[in-house]
Design a protein around this motif. Structure first.
Motif, PDB file in Angstrom:
ATOM      1  N   VAL A 206       0.744  -1.229  -0.039  1.00  0.00           N
ATOM      2  CA  VAL A 206      -0.158  -0.014   0.184  1.00  0.00           C
ATOM      3  C   VAL A 206       0.690   1.226  -0.054  1.00  0.00           C
ATOM      4  O   VAL A 206       0.523   2.194  -0.582  1.00  0.00           O
ATOM      5  CB  VAL A 206      -1.008  -0.118   1.247  1.00  0.00           C
ATOM      6  CG1 VAL A 206      -1.612   1.530   1.394  1.00  0.00           C
ATOM      7  CG2 VAL A 206      -1.951  -1.082   1.142  1.00  0.00           C
ATOM      8  N   ASN A 207       1.760   1.215   0.821  1.00  0.00           N
ATOM      9  CA  ASN A 207       3.030   2.530   0.782  1.00  0.00           C
ATOM     10  C   ASN A 207       3.406   2.774  -0.517  1.00  0.00           C
ATOM     11  O   ASN A 207       3.538   3.708  -0.819  1.00  0.00           O
ATOM     12  CB  ASN A 207       4.105   2.000   1.857  1.00  0.00           C
ATOM     13  CG  ASN A 207       4.734   3.402   2.339  1.00  0.00           C
ATOM     14  OD1 ASN A 207       4.157   4.359   2.271  1.00  0.00           O
ATOM     15  ND2 ASN A 207       6.064   3.194   2.557  1.00  0.00           N
ATOM     16  N   GLY A 208       4.056   1.493  -0.973  1.00  0.00           N
ATOM     17  CA  GLY A 208       4.460   1.638  -2.541  1.00  0.00           C
ATOM     18  C   GLY A 208       3.570   2.564  -3.451  1.00  0.00           C
ATOM     19  O   GLY A 208       3.831   3.076  -4.102  1.00  0.00           O
ATOM     20  N   ALA A 209       2.315   1.925  -3.392  1.00  0.00           N
ATOM     21  CA  ALA A 209       1.327   2.321  -4.487  1.00  0.00           C
ATOM     22  C   ALA A 209       0.884   3.768  -4.342  1.00  0.00           C
ATOM     23  O   ALA A 209       0.919   4.584  -5.092  1.00  0.00           O
ATOM     24  CB  ALA A 209      -0.103   1.562  -4.226  1.00  0.00           C
ATOM     25  N   THR A 210       0.679   4.141  -2.916  1.00  0.00           N
ATOM     26  CA  THR A 210       0.523   5.767  -2.611  1.00  0.00           C
ATOM     27  C   THR A 210       1.645   6.401  -2.828  1.00  0.00           C
ATOM     28  O   THR A 210       1.323   7.590  -3.578  1.00  0.00           O
ATOM     29  CB  THR A 210       0.082   5.758  -1.229  1.00  0.00           C
ATOM     30  OG1 THR A 210       1.010   5.063  -0.335  1.00  0.00           O
ATOM     31  CG2 THR A 210      -1.219   4.918  -0.936  1.00  0.00           C
ATOM     32  N   THR A 211       2.796   6.197  -2.399  1.00  0.00           N
ATOM     33  CA  THR A 211       4.102   7.105  -2.927  1.00  0.00           C
ATOM     34  C   THR A 211       4.258   7.262  -4.206  1.00  0.00           C
ATOM     35  O   THR A 211       4.509   8.282  -4.701  1.00  0.00           O
ATOM     36  CB  THR A 211       5.172   6.525  -2.091  1.00  0.00           C
ATOM     37  OG1 THR A 211       5.678   4.990  -2.341  1.00  0.00           O
ATOM     38  CG2 THR A 211       5.001   6.437  -0.497  1.00  0.00           C
ATOM     39  N   LEU A 212       3.865   6.151  -5.034  1.00  0.00           N
ATOM     40  CA  LEU A 212       4.244   6.272  -6.458  1.00  0.00           C
ATOM     41  C   LEU A 212       3.249   7.321  -7.107  1.00  0.00           C
ATOM     42  O   LEU A 212       3.610   8.005  -7.993  1.00  0.00           O
ATOM     43  CB  LEU A 212       4.217   4.705  -6.987  1.00  0.00           C
ATOM     44  CG  LEU A 212       4.038   4.674  -8.598  1.00  0.00           C
ATOM     45  CD1 LEU A 212       5.652   5.142  -8.980  1.00  0.00           C
ATOM     46  CD2 LEU A 212       3.961   3.087  -9.135  1.00  0.00           C
ATOM     47  N   ALA A 213       1.819   7.137  -6.587  1.00  0.00           N
ATOM     48  CA  ALA A 213       0.918   7.973  -7.022  1.00  0.00           C
ATOM     49  C   ALA A 213       1.609   9.682  -6.700  1.00  0.00           C
ATOM     50  O   ALA A 213       1.199  10.506  -7.504  1.00  0.00           O
ATOM     51  CB  ALA A 213      -0.385   7.748  -6.507  1.00  0.00           C
ATOM     52  N   VAL A 214       1.839   9.796  -5.604  1.00  0.00           N
ATOM     53  CA  VAL A 214       2.400  11.151  -5.023  1.00  0.00           C
ATOM     54  C   VAL A 214       3.585  11.768  -5.838  1.00  0.00           C
ATOM     55  O   VAL A 214       3.584  12.791  -6.307  1.00  0.00           O
ATOM     56  CB  VAL A 214       2.578  11.171  -3.397  1.00  0.00           C
ATOM     57  CG1 VAL A 214       3.113  12.714  -2.943  1.00  0.00           C
ATOM     58  CG2 VAL A 214       1.204  11.137  -2.703  1.00  0.00           C
ATOM     59  N   LEU A 215       4.494  10.765  -6.165  1.00  0.00           N
ATOM     60  CA  LEU A 215       5.656  11.067  -6.723  1.00  0.00           C
ATOM     61  C   LEU A 215       5.273  11.440  -8.378  1.00  0.00           C
ATOM     62  O   LEU A 215       6.247  12.159  -8.839  1.00  0.00           O
ATOM     63  CB  LEU A 215       6.838   9.854  -6.897  1.00  0.00           C
ATOM     64  CG  LEU A 215       7.995   9.925  -7.628  1.00  0.00           C
ATOM     65  CD1 LEU A 215       9.015  11.042  -6.938  1.00  0.00           C
ATOM     66  CD2 LEU A 215       8.849   8.627  -7.686  1.00  0.00           C
ATOM     67  N   ALA A 216       4.391  10.854  -8.923  1.00  0.00           N
ATOM     68  CA  ALA A 216       4.166  11.044 -10.385  1.00  0.00           C
ATOM     69  C   ALA A 216       3.368  12.677 -10.336  1.00  0.00           C
ATOM     70  O   ALA A 216       3.291  13.035 -11.503  1.00  0.00           O
ATOM     71  CB  ALA A 216       3.207  10.111 -10.870  1.00  0.00           C
ATOM     72  N   THR A 217       2.796  13.320  -9.211  1.00  0.00           N
ATOM     73  CA  THR A 217       2.099  14.495  -9.386  1.00  0.00           C
ATOM     74  C   THR A 217       2.595  15.428  -8.521  1.00  0.00           C
ATOM     75  O   THR A 217       2.001  16.445  -8.910  1.00  0.00           O
ATOM     76  CB  THR A 217       0.677  13.970  -8.775  1.00  0.00           C
ATOM     77  OG1 THR A 217       0.688  13.507  -7.530  1.00  0.00           O
ATOM     78  CG2 THR A 217      -0.164  12.864  -9.735  1.00  0.00           C
ATOM     79  N   GLN A 218       3.633  15.389  -7.496  1.00  0.00           N
ATOM     80  CA  GLN A 218       4.177  16.435  -6.869  1.00  0.00           C
ATOM     81  C   GLN A 218       5.742  16.747  -7.315  1.00  0.00           C
ATOM     82  O   GLN A 218       6.235  16.154  -7.750  1.00  0.00           O
ATOM     83  CB  GLN A 218       3.823  16.027  -5.408  1.00  0.00           C
ATOM     84  CG  GLN A 218       2.262  15.652  -5.095  1.00  0.00           C
ATOM     85  CD  GLN A 218       1.691  16.711  -4.964  1.00  0.00           C
ATOM     86  OE1 GLN A 218       1.864  17.999  -4.784  1.00  0.00           O
ATOM     87  NE2 GLN A 218       0.295  16.487  -5.550  1.00  0.00           N
ATOM     88  N   THR A 219       5.987  17.916  -6.632  1.00  0.00           N
ATOM     89  CA  THR A 219       7.554  18.535  -6.741  1.00  0.00           C
ATOM     90  C   THR A 219       7.989  17.820  -5.628  1.00  0.00           C
ATOM     91  O   THR A 219       7.416  16.978  -4.779  1.00  0.00           O
ATOM     92  CB  THR A 219       7.530  19.794  -6.415  1.00  0.00           C
ATOM     93  OG1 THR A 219       6.940  20.161  -5.134  1.00  0.00           O
ATOM     94  CG2 THR A 219       6.251  20.659  -7.344  1.00  0.00           C
ATOM     95  N   VAL A 220       9.417  17.842  -5.781  1.00  0.00           N
ATOM     96  CA  VAL A 220      10.289  17.113  -4.583  1.00  0.00           C
ATOM     97  C   VAL A 220      10.034  17.580  -3.317  1.00  0.00           C
ATOM     98  O   VAL A 220       9.661  16.528  -2.538  1.00  0.00           O
ATOM     99  CB  VAL A 220      11.950  17.515  -5.038  1.00  0.00           C
ATOM    100  CG1 VAL A 220      12.549  16.906  -3.925  1.00  0.00           C
ATOM    101  CG2 VAL A 220      12.307  16.858  -6.370  1.00  0.00           C
ATOM    102  N   GLY A 221       9.778  18.954  -2.957  1.00  0.00           N
ATOM    103  CA  GLY A 221       9.635  19.352  -1.634  1.00  0.00           C
ATOM    104  C   GLY A 221       8.183  18.712  -1.238  1.00  0.00           C
ATOM    105  O   GLY A 221       7.985  18.196  -0.093  1.00  0.00           O
ATOM    106  N   ASP A 222       7.070  18.802  -2.174  1.00  0.00           N
ATOM    107  CA  ASP A 222       5.868  18.513  -1.488  1.00  0.00           C
ATOM    108  C   ASP A 222       5.749  16.753  -1.358  1.00  0.00           C
ATOM    109  O   ASP A 222       4.999  16.215  -0.521  1.00  0.00           O
ATOM    110  CB  ASP A 222       4.689  18.780  -2.675  1.00  0.00           C
ATOM    111  CG  ASP A 222       4.431  20.404  -2.665  1.00  0.00           C
ATOM    112  OD1 ASP A 222       5.007  20.913  -1.651  1.00  0.00           O
ATOM    113  OD2 ASP A 222       4.074  20.677  -3.708  1.00  0.00           O
TER     114      ASP A 222
END
Length: 224
Positions: free
Chosen positions: A161-177
């Motif tokens: 679950v952690n991998g799936a959610t962080t992948l989604a955030v990485l694809a849509t946010q800046t490095v800081g966010d």
């Protein structure tokens, strides 16, 4: 006539010692490298950030080698993974690929947990030693061994679950966010996993008549 059941009391260190023992490897292997990356990244650039994070991990291992202290499994694992991330980061210059690796590593780690369930001591049991120094009387108990095999399934799900959610955030946010959102989300998910594990741990031991007592000088055996 009611049946009397034998209850085994097992001593654990005081709560302060437990927290220090658990917090040290977490700080050393995860939080400090992450903080160093962010500080150096914002002031000196991407390359400085990833080199600084790896340098810290290498020094942490080197210090333990020089002082002949045990190197926690979590520190070994995080450093090996950090070496791979740093090579890719320096080679490509891509922050996306640098942070994609630990995201993918969630899936790899979930697979390792599942693969090692059949071993005498699953990977999760070895990692648990880094965070809580259980006495031999507890780690060698058949119920404890069974617990680690079963709870490995829970933590495999946590990492998936952690991998799936962080992948989604990485694809849509800046490095800081990404760092703020993924760190907060990951640790929240881990906290839920810890809570469920502790509940499961207590239930497993209670079923075998095992009681843990914190701060008691010596374990005792009594008939209740």
């Amino acid at each position: 006539m009611p049946e009397h059941r034998m209850t085994t009391l097992i001593h654990l260190p005081p709560i302060g010692a437990l927290l220090r023992h658990a917090g040290r490897p977490l700080l050393e292997s995860t939080l400090i490298p992450l903080a160093l990356f962010w500080i150096l990244f914002t002031h000196s650039g991407f390359d400085a950030g990833i080199i600084g994070a790896l340098t810290w991990s290498a020094l942490a291992i080197g210090r333990r080698v020089v002082t002949r202290r045990k190197i926690p499994a979590i520190l070994w694992l995080s450093t090996v993974l950090l070496v791979a991330r740093t090579v890719v980061g320096l080679w490509t210059g891509s922050a996306f690929l640098y942070f994609l690796q630990p995201t993918v590593q969630n899936f790899v780690f979930a697979g390792l947990l599942l693969v090692t369930i059949g071993l005498e001591r699953p990977l999760l049991a070895k990692l648990a030693d880094d965070f809580c120094a259980f006495p031999d009387a507890l780690t060698q108990h058949p119920r404890m061994k069974s617990f680690f095999k079963k709870v490995s399934l829970l933590w495999a799900a946590v990492f998936l679950v952690n991998g799936a959610t962080t992948l989604a955030v990485l694809a849509t946010q800046t490095v800081g966010d990404f760092l703020m959102v993924s760190t907060a989300g990951s640790y929240s998910l881990v906290a839920v996993g810890i809570g469920l594990s502790l509940w499961w741990f207590h239930r497993s031991l209670a079923g075998e008549g095992i009681r843990l007592r914190i701060g008691v000088p010596q374990p005792k055996l009594r008939v209740g």
